[in-house]
Design an enzyme around this catalytic site. Structure first.
Site, PDB file in Angstrom:
ATOM      1  N   LYS A   1      -3.554  13.387   4.451  1.00 29.52           N
ATOM      2  CA  LYS A   1      -4.842  14.000   4.075  1.00 29.52           C
ATOM      3  C   LYS A   1      -6.097  13.088   4.220  1.00 29.52           C
ATOM      4  O   LYS A   1      -7.274  13.713   3.636  1.00 29.52           O
ATOM      5  CB  LYS A   1      -4.741  14.635   2.580  1.00 29.52           C
ATOM      6  CG  LYS A   1      -3.479  15.537   2.687  1.00 29.52           C
ATOM      7  CD  LYS A   1      -3.356  16.432   1.277  1.00 29.52           C
ATOM      8  CE  LYS A   1      -2.143  17.252   1.561  1.00 29.52           C
ATOM      9  NZ  LYS A   1      -2.168  17.997   0.218  1.00 29.52           N
ATOM     10  N   GLY A   2      -6.032  11.981   4.454  1.00 31.16           N
ATOM     11  CA  GLY A   2      -7.244  10.984   4.703  1.00 31.16           C
ATOM     12  C   GLY A   2      -7.403  10.241   3.450  1.00 31.16           C
ATOM     13  O   GLY A   2      -8.150   9.554   3.623  1.00 31.16           O
TER      14      GLY A   2
ATOM     15  N   GLY B   1      -5.191   7.428   2.668  1.00 35.74           N
ATOM     16  CA  GLY B   1      -4.881   6.129   3.007  1.00 35.74           C
ATOM     17  C   GLY B   1      -5.904   5.740   3.617  1.00 35.74           C
ATOM     18  O   GLY B   1      -6.441   4.525   3.480  1.00 35.74           O
TER      19      GLY B   1
ATOM     20  N   GLU C   1       0.101  -8.654   5.052  1.00 35.14           N
ATOM     21  CA  GLU C   1       1.444  -8.802   5.307  1.00 35.14           C
ATOM     22  C   GLU C   1       2.296  -8.062   5.745  1.00 35.14           C
ATOM     23  O   GLU C   1       2.874  -7.030   5.165  1.00 35.14           O
ATOM     24  CB  GLU C   1       1.840  -9.383   3.790  1.00 35.14           C
ATOM     25  CG  GLU C   1       3.264 -10.079   3.620  1.00 35.14           C
ATOM     26  CD  GLU C   1       3.394 -10.414   2.106  1.00 35.14           C
ATOM     27  OE1 GLU C   1       4.765 -10.894   1.987  1.00 35.14           O
ATOM     28  OE2 GLU C   1       2.656  -9.975   1.231  1.00 35.14           O
TER      29      GLU C   1
ATOM     30  N   ILE D   1       0.809  -1.183  -0.279  1.00 30.04           N
ATOM     31  CA  ILE D   1       0.301   0.092   0.048  1.00 30.04           C
ATOM     32  C   ILE D   1       0.902   1.189   0.044  1.00 30.04           C
ATOM     33  O   ILE D   1       2.051   1.287   0.732  1.00 30.04           O
ATOM     34  CB  ILE D   1      -1.175   0.008   1.249  1.00 30.04           C
ATOM     35  CG1 ILE D   1      -1.896   1.152   1.093  1.00 30.04           C
ATOM     36  CG2 ILE D   1      -0.206   0.016   2.499  1.00 30.04           C
ATOM     37  CD1 ILE D   1      -3.085   1.189   2.060  1.00 30.04           C
ATOM     38  N   LEU D   2       0.527   2.256  -0.815  1.00 29.11           N
ATOM     39  CA  LEU D   2       1.420   3.379  -0.894  1.00 29.11           C
ATOM     40  C   LEU D   2       0.293   4.855  -1.236  1.00 29.11           C
ATOM     41  O   LEU D   2      -0.336   4.633  -2.384  1.00 29.11           O
ATOM     42  CB  LEU D   2       2.453   3.317  -1.954  1.00 29.11           C
ATOM     43  CG  LEU D   2       3.324   4.573  -2.404  1.00 29.11           C
ATOM     44  CD1 LEU D   2       3.945   4.991  -1.194  1.00 29.11           C
ATOM     45  CD2 LEU D   2       3.989   4.352  -3.464  1.00 29.11           C
TER      46      LEU D   2
END
Length: 471
Positions: A260-261, A263, A285, A251-252
């Protein structure tokens, strides 16, 4: 790669300045100590020619550059080396400008900079500055074209303090086809640079799914633009009885859009997918600490609204408020019953391990005012930490201590594991001295309590702000 590099690699015989610099650089007895990659490379994420020409506000900070260079991350053979790399946030092509005063083999060879940069950026590395500026910083169709066949899962309007509200949506792409593979191959260099311990996924395996978060805007010409804000890669495992499990592998959120919300929105979409498709559960993971923190904040908030467990939380809170726990006896761990753990997994798709982490936060939130009952709460956390590391009654419940030789730190030289049919394997580096063990366990407890307090503060603050917004 660039004209400046070529000028240094092929100096004119008539250039006396180059000759003098070269003679001084290769003087007898001058040792080449090299330069670390992180000290001579700067990377910028830009979206326009203006940002390219004035990139200081768009610098990104890789977790590790040295690993891409041999010899402990050192570059040899160059004097006055500076490498600036621009990455297009439009098409994710990259251009590297390499400048140095002189180059010579002083006994340790000359590092092949092109090969090292290719190992990071592969085919996305552009040799021409003009081509990068004129094509790859203006190719607004790249993201839009490669997500055109994806499934739009959710849309949300985001209002940031310094900009107008924008429409953000998450699109699901399945691996095993050209558009998904091309998009991922362009963004994987940023993953390698910004996510510690990351490695590429197999884009030919259709069990991988990409959840791409994009911001849609319209430019001055009225053309639709899709700006990629972030993504996550999820693997779909088979689970018995025709079910499946989802495991989040990467995840990136790109640096300009972090905190800023976005993610949180991406994780919420994954939770919605897990529930709507009735998968067995959603696992992660090897989650990094910052991701685990956000995940726990989200799951704790979900659990606060999950009615079936509220009586259990109230019962645990009442117990801790009932009186001071004696330090002479073992404090209870106050873990929820297995049936409720299973209910949470079945309905919310939260794993047992994750639920138990959030469970402690739920109890802490319920202890309002917390200061009055903090000693009891810390006693419960301490008992749980000791149980996880040493087992029941300090190691007599089937977990064993095995000494392991360690050249780095002889005092930290054993692991603990749970014997028998249990699946849990617990590793720890701890001193075998009883006093030091107690100190280390106490440090683990303190760290865990601070983590719980921070999550609880953010969750309650988010709930309060949401209530104000709804009024």
């Amino acid at each position: 790669m660039g004209q400046k590099q070529k000028q240094v690699l092929e100096p004119s015989p008539d250039n006396e300045t180059s000759k003098r610099r070269r003679v001084a650089f290769t003087g007898i007895g001058y040792e080449d100590v090299g330069v670390e990659a992180k000290d001579c490379i700067r990377i910028f994420l830009v979206s326009s020619k203006e940002e390219f020409e004035d990139p200081e506000s768009f610098v990104i900070h890789p977790v590790d550059l040295n690993s891409y260079f041999d010899n402990d991350g050192k570059i040899f053979g160059y004097e006055g080396l500076k490498i600036n790399i621009w990455i297009s946030s439009i098409s994710f092509y990259a251009y590297a400008d390499i400048v140095f005063e002189s180059m010579s083999d002083r006994g340790k060879g000359v590092t092949d900079l092109h090969e090292a940069l290719q190992s990071i950026f592969a085919e996305t590395l552009v040799k021409s500055k003009d081509e990068f500026l004129q094509k790859y910083l203006t190719d607004s169709n790249f993201v839009r074209t490669n997500i055109s066949n994806g499934e739009v899962l959710k849309q949300k309007a985001f209002k940031q303090p310094d900009s107008d509200a924008s429409n953000v949506e998450v699109v699901r792409l399945v691996a095993g086809n050209m558009p998904t593979g091309q998009l991922y191959c362009h963004i994987i260099p940023l993953v390698l640079l910004l996510v510690d311990g990351s490695s590429p996924i197999d884009v030919t395996d259709p069990q991988w799914e990409l959840y791409v978060m994009v911001q849609k805007t319209t430019d001055q010409q009225g053309e639709l633009r899709c700006l990629l804000l972030g993504f996550t890669a999820v693997y779909r495992f088979y689970h018995y009885r025709g079910n499946s499990r989802l495991r989040l592998g990467q995840i990136l959120v790109l640096p300009p859009y972090q905190h800023k919300g976005y993610g949180r929105f991406l994780i919420e979409v994954l939770n919605d997918v897990a529930i709507s498709e009735n998968v067995y559960d959603l696992t992660v993971e090897e989650p990094l600490d910052n991701f685990q923190h956000v995940r726990s904040c989200i799951d704790t908030q979900r659990l606060l609204c999950f009615e079936p467990i509220q009586p259990l939380v109230s019962k645990a809170v009442s117990f801790l408020k009932g009186g001071r726990l004696s330090k002479k006896t073992h404090s209870p761990r106050l873990t929820p019953p297995p049936s409720d753990v299973e209910e949470v997994r079945k309905i919310l798709k939260i794993t047992k391990t994750q639920f138990l982490k959030c469970w402690e936060v739920l109890i802490y939130i319920g202890l309002n005012p917390t200061n009055k009952y903090m000693d009891n709460f810390v006693s419960v956390i301490s008992e749980r930490v000791k149980y996880d590391i040493l087992g029941k009654d300090s190691g007599t419940s089937g977990k064993q201590l095995i000494e392991i030789p360690c050249d780095v730190n002889p005092e930290a030289s054993f692991v603990m594991f749970k014997s028998g049919a249990g699946e849990d394997i617990i590793t720890a580096q701890m001193d075998d001295n009883q006093t030091n063990q107690e100190e280390q366990l106490q440090k683990l407890v303190q760290d865990r309590v601070k983590e719980i307090q921070l999550i609880a503060k953010k969750v309650t603050s988010h709930l309060e702000s949401s209530e104000v917004a709804d009024k």
